[in-house]
Motif scaffolding. Sequence first.
Motif, PDB file in Angstrom:
ATOM      1  N   SER A  79       0.825  -1.216   0.000  1.00  0.00           N
ATOM      2  CA  SER A  79       0.000   0.000   0.000  1.00  0.00           C
ATOM      3  C   SER A  79       0.855   1.261   0.000  1.00  0.00           C
ATOM      4  O   SER A  79       0.474   2.279  -0.598  1.00  0.00           O
ATOM      5  CB  SER A  79      -0.920   0.018   1.226  1.00  0.00           C
ATOM      6  OG  SER A  79      -1.702  -1.147   1.283  1.00  0.00           O
ATOM      7  N   ASP A  80       2.011   1.216   0.698  1.00  0.00           N
ATOM      8  CA  ASP A  80       2.882   2.396   0.806  1.00  0.00           C
ATOM      9  C   ASP A  80       3.985   2.402  -0.243  1.00  0.00           C
ATOM     10  O   ASP A  80       4.813   3.325  -0.267  1.00  0.00           O
ATOM     11  CB  ASP A  80       3.509   2.456   2.199  1.00  0.00           C
ATOM     12  CG  ASP A  80       2.462   2.584   3.297  1.00  0.00           C
ATOM     13  OD1 ASP A  80       1.427   3.232   3.041  1.00  0.00           O
ATOM     14  OD2 ASP A  80       2.669   2.018   4.391  1.00  0.00           O
ATOM     15  N   ALA A  81       4.022   1.387  -1.089  1.00  0.00           N
ATOM     16  CA  ALA A  81       5.052   1.316  -2.125  1.00  0.00           C
ATOM     17  C   ALA A  81       4.784   2.381  -3.187  1.00  0.00           C
ATOM     18  O   ALA A  81       3.630   2.720  -3.465  1.00  0.00           O
ATOM     19  CB  ALA A  81       5.076  -0.074  -2.754  1.00  0.00           C
ATOM     20  N   PRO A  82       5.836   2.959  -3.791  1.00  0.00           N
ATOM     21  CA  PRO A  82       5.626   3.966  -4.853  1.00  0.00           C
ATOM     22  C   PRO A  82       4.868   3.375  -6.034  1.00  0.00           C
ATOM     23  O   PRO A  82       4.884   2.157  -6.259  1.00  0.00           O
ATOM     24  CB  PRO A  82       7.043   4.379  -5.220  1.00  0.00           C
ATOM     25  CG  PRO A  82       7.936   3.292  -4.719  1.00  0.00           C
ATOM     26  CD  PRO A  82       7.260   2.716  -3.522  1.00  0.00           C
ATOM     27  N   SER A  83       4.214   4.222  -6.787  1.00  0.00           N
ATOM     28  CA  SER A  83       3.371   3.757  -7.896  1.00  0.00           C
ATOM     29  C   SER A  83       4.155   3.035  -8.977  1.00  0.00           C
ATOM     30  O   SER A  83       3.597   2.225  -9.718  1.00  0.00           O
ATOM     31  CB  SER A  83       2.612   4.938  -8.507  1.00  0.00           C
ATOM     32  OG  SER A  83       3.532   5.928  -8.971  1.00  0.00           O
ATOM     33  N   ASP A  84       5.465   3.313  -9.067  1.00  0.00           N
ATOM     34  CA  ASP A  84       6.273   2.647 -10.098  1.00  0.00           C
ATOM     35  C   ASP A  84       6.947   1.375  -9.579  1.00  0.00           C
ATOM     36  O   ASP A  84       7.747   0.757 -10.289  1.00  0.00           O
ATOM     37  CB  ASP A  84       7.321   3.612 -10.661  1.00  0.00           C
ATOM     38  CG  ASP A  84       8.296   4.109  -9.582  1.00  0.00           C
ATOM     39  OD1 ASP A  84       8.017   3.883  -8.380  1.00  0.00           O
ATOM     40  OD2 ASP A  84       9.318   4.735  -9.942  1.00  0.00           O
ATOM     41  N   ASP A  85       6.629   0.983  -8.326  1.00  0.00           N
ATOM     42  CA  ASP A  85       7.168  -0.259  -7.779  1.00  0.00           C
ATOM     43  C   ASP A  85       6.593  -1.428  -8.576  1.00  0.00           C
ATOM     44  O   ASP A  85       5.373  -1.569  -8.725  1.00  0.00           O
ATOM     45  CB  ASP A  85       6.776  -0.379  -6.302  1.00  0.00           C
ATOM     46  CG  ASP A  85       7.356  -1.622  -5.652  1.00  0.00           C
ATOM     47  OD1 ASP A  85       8.348  -1.486  -4.923  1.00  0.00           O
ATOM     48  OD2 ASP A  85       6.799  -2.717  -5.862  1.00  0.00           O
ATOM     49  N   ARG A  88       4.141  -3.730  -6.784  1.00  0.00           N
ATOM     50  CA  ARG A  88       2.839  -3.078  -6.615  1.00  0.00           C
ATOM     51  C   ARG A  88       2.049  -3.115  -7.916  1.00  0.00           C
ATOM     52  O   ARG A  88       0.839  -3.378  -7.922  1.00  0.00           O
ATOM     53  CB  ARG A  88       3.021  -1.638  -6.140  1.00  0.00           C
ATOM     54  CG  ARG A  88       1.688  -0.877  -6.059  1.00  0.00           C
ATOM     55  CD  ARG A  88       1.829   0.501  -5.498  1.00  0.00           C
ATOM     56  NE  ARG A  88       0.519   1.156  -5.483  1.00  0.00           N
ATOM     57  CZ  ARG A  88       0.091   1.959  -4.529  1.00  0.00           C
ATOM     58  NH1 ARG A  88       0.868   2.210  -3.483  1.00  0.00           N
ATOM     59  NH2 ARG A  88      -1.100   2.521  -4.598  1.00  0.00           N
ATOM     60  N   GLN A  89       2.719  -2.835  -9.024  1.00  0.00           N
ATOM     61  CA  GLN A  89       2.041  -2.855 -10.330  1.00  0.00           C
ATOM     62  C   GLN A  89       1.480  -4.237 -10.637  1.00  0.00           C
ATOM     63  O   GLN A  89       0.373  -4.363 -11.167  1.00  0.00           O
ATOM     64  CB  GLN A  89       3.022  -2.401 -11.414  1.00  0.00           C
ATOM     65  CG  GLN A  89       3.419  -0.941 -11.312  1.00  0.00           C
ATOM     66  CD  GLN A  89       4.522  -0.565 -12.296  1.00  0.00           C
ATOM     67  OE1 GLN A  89       5.206  -1.432 -12.862  1.00  0.00           O
ATOM     68  NE2 GLN A  89       4.705   0.732 -12.499  1.00  0.00           N
TER      69      GLN A  89
END
Length: 351
Positions: A79-85, A88-89
């Motif tokens: 949830s706290d990972a950057p959007s470009d992780d 997470r993607q």
Amino acid sequence: MSTHAPYLPAASPALSVEDQEALTDLYVRGTPANTLRAYERDLLYVTAWKTARFDLALRWPESEATALAFILDHARDLSDAPSDDHSRQVAEVLIAQGLRKSLACPAPSTLDRRIASWLAFHRMKNLESPFGSPQVNQARSKARRAAARPPTPKSAHPITRDILELLLATCRGSRRDCRDRAILILGWASGGRRRSEITGLMFEDVSLKEFGEKSLVWISLLETKTTAKGKTPPLVLKGRAALALVHWIEVGQIKNGPLFRPVSKADRVLKRRLSPDGIYQIVKHRLRLAGLPEDFASPHGLRSGFLTQAALDGAPIQTAMRLSLHRSMAQAQKYYDDVDVAENPATDLLG
């Protein structure tokens, strides 16, 4: 069901076509239906994960790098990972596909089950699994510890005897009422049955030979989560519980086939089997009629309530387990441990 599924035995050149088909049939018949469904869901998940993560199909055997990446992707809260992780993607792709619920770290038990399925797929193909390597195995152990969380009960509250009586009091005189009374009282008094065990019962699984003379009804479960087919000991209903079941059989005119069935709005008993979700709806409906919140308990409350009441009444845990069919003493002991120490009969030994 495809014969090429990884959860079925791989084709062997040493076997004839007939023997290969017989082997596949043996695996299907010898594996619980719930396990086969779990295999299918887990296969769908790991396939989609690898496609999203590496844009590649599954390999047999799978690489250690892929196994390690799978553990790492499911060992932290994204949830706290950057959007470009990238992890997470990948998770967002799985959420969009309806295969993952959120970016939160999955429960260790969920990760363990998916890895266990992946291991099973390798065994079916007579292949070594990457999850057995020292580095991957250690990472899995660390992930389990890092994501450890307090266990959440399957039911918010146990349905102890007093709660059960409230639910039964809402069952009046319709066919639906008779069915619900029989389901609730059988599910509780026979040792705390699971939803699938209740809905899986057939009329042929019930013996009424001793009902007239002793008010006993014997029940034969084909299998349970902890017992194999043909290895489940017979269970008994006595007194009120036996009477409630026999009354439903008479009112519902059940002469063969599924024991518990849907009842139409016109109070007509249908022929098909009641679904496990139907048990959930019955419990929720009866809780509401009894003036309790719908989320006060789930169907598992029948199981936890039986064991909790056994502890409150001072019944030895071994005798309770003979009905609940718990295989693990430690698992059953949890319900006994949840009983308030002030309610423990052992506190009254001095009088």
